[in-house]
Design an enzyme around this catalytic site. Structure first.
Site, mmCIF file in Angstrom:
data_model
loop_
_atom_site.group_PDB
_atom_site.id
_atom_site.type_symbol
_atom_site.label_atom_id
_atom_site.label_comp_id
_atom_site.label_asym_id
_atom_site.label_seq_id
_atom_site.Cartn_x
_atom_site.Cartn_y
_atom_site.Cartn_z
ATOM 1 N N GLN A 8 4.121 -20.738 23.756
ATOM 2 C CA GLN A 8 4.743 -21.138 22.485
ATOM 3 C C GLN A 8 4.934 -22.652 22.455
ATOM 4 O O GLN A 8 5.509 -23.231 23.387
ATOM 5 C CB GLN A 8 6.093 -20.440 22.283
ATOM 6 C CG GLN A 8 6.718 -20.775 20.930
ATOM 7 C CD GLN A 8 8.063 -20.074 20.686
ATOM 8 O OE1 GLN A 8 8.592 -19.419 21.570
ATOM 9 N NE2 GLN A 8 8.583 -20.230 19.489
ATOM 10 N N ASP B 227 -4.441 -22.004 10.880
ATOM 11 C CA ASP B 227 -4.091 -22.765 12.080
ATOM 12 C C ASP B 227 -4.978 -24.004 12.152
ATOM 13 O O ASP B 227 -6.180 -23.947 11.874
ATOM 14 C CB ASP B 227 -4.283 -21.891 13.329
ATOM 15 C CG ASP B 227 -3.605 -22.483 14.544
ATOM 16 O OD1 ASP B 227 -2.637 -21.879 15.047
ATOM 17 O OD2 ASP B 227 -4.046 -23.571 15.009
ATOM 18 N N HIS C 192 0.498 -15.222 15.094
ATOM 19 C CA HIS C 192 -0.906 -15.601 14.924
ATOM 20 C C HIS C 192 -1.648 -14.384 14.389
ATOM 21 O O HIS C 192 -1.470 -13.269 14.908
ATOM 22 C CB HIS C 192 -1.521 -15.987 16.270
ATOM 23 C CG HIS C 192 -0.924 -17.218 16.877
ATOM 24 N ND1 HIS C 192 -1.558 -18.441 16.863
ATOM 25 C CD2 HIS C 192 0.264 -17.409 17.523
ATOM 26 C CE1 HIS C 192 -0.795 -19.338 17.468
ATOM 27 N NE2 HIS C 192 0.323 -18.732 17.883
ATOM 28 N N HIS D 145 6.704 -17.408 14.614
ATOM 29 C CA HIS D 145 5.481 -17.237 13.829
ATOM 30 C C HIS D 145 4.575 -16.258 14.537
ATOM 31 O O HIS D 145 4.632 -16.110 15.766
ATOM 32 C CB HIS D 145 4.754 -18.577 13.640
ATOM 33 C CG HIS D 145 4.439 -19.272 14.935
ATOM 34 N ND1 HIS D 145 5.388 -19.976 15.648
ATOM 35 C CD2 HIS D 145 3.296 -19.349 15.654
ATOM 36 C CE1 HIS D 145 4.829 -20.476 16.734
ATOM 37 N NE2 HIS D 145 3.561 -20.099 16.770
ATOM 38 N N VAL E 146 5.531 -24.292 19.085
ATOM 39 C CA VAL E 146 6.328 -24.630 17.892
ATOM 40 C C VAL E 146 7.522 -23.681 17.841
ATOM 41 O O VAL E 146 7.355 -22.457 17.802
ATOM 42 C CB VAL E 146 5.484 -24.513 16.600
ATOM 43 C CG1 VAL E 146 6.344 -24.805 15.377
ATOM 44 C CG2 VAL E 146 4.287 -25.467 16.650
ATOM 45 N N ASN F 126 3.739 -15.524 20.353
ATOM 46 C CA ASN F 126 3.997 -16.161 21.643
ATOM 47 C C ASN F 126 5.478 -16.495 21.723
ATOM 48 O O ASN F 126 5.998 -17.231 20.874
ATOM 49 C CB ASN F 126 3.171 -17.449 21.777
ATOM 50 C CG ASN F 126 1.683 -17.190 21.827
ATOM 51 O OD1 ASN F 126 1.239 -16.182 22.386
ATOM 52 N ND2 ASN F 126 0.894 -18.081 21.248
#
Ligand code: AMP
Length: 111
Positions: free
Chosen positions: A91, A29, A99, A97, A93, A84
């Protein structure tokens, strides 16, 4: 329009990729919230968990990738995997995905 994360997976935008397989790519990240903070991103673009098609198989590999990364990085002390979904969860993006966080004690509940 390919998402930011698809561009990273296609090597059009730089990122430090630490793991990849047929289904997912994991990279650091850009704004780490823990000593280890990776994003595990499915190669197939889906905007978020809420739009994941019923019966989808590919995206289930997020979890097996997380397990492999935990082993690869010798994180015997543990790690956290978070998705998220939507604005209330933060969220930013719109490409599903997870984390992957580790390397410090992680408070609970998260903020
Ligand atoms: P979320 O807020 O759950 O949608 O997570 C998006 C994450 O993407 C955030 O933690 C950002 O720091 C991260 N991010 C945004 N741009 C980049 C980038 N170019 N490379 C790596 N991570 C990024």
């Amino acid at each position: 329009m390919p998402s930011l994360f698809t561009k990273i997976m296609n090597r059009e935008i730089p990122a430090e990729i630490v793991y990849e397989d047929q289904f997912v790519v994991a990279f650091k990240d850009i704004s780490p919230q823990a000593p280890v903070h990776l994003l595990i991103v499915p190669r197939t673009e889906v905007s978020g968990l809420s739009t994941l098609p019923e019966g989808d198989g590919d995206h289930q590999h997020i979890l097996s990738a997380a397990k492999k990364i935990g082993e690869m990085l010798h994180l015997e002390g543990g790690y956290r995997v978070v998705i998220n979904q939507g604005p209330d969860a933060g969220q930013t993006v719109d490409h599903l995905h997870a984390h992957f966080l580790a390397g410090r004690p992680l408070g609970w509940p998260p903020g």
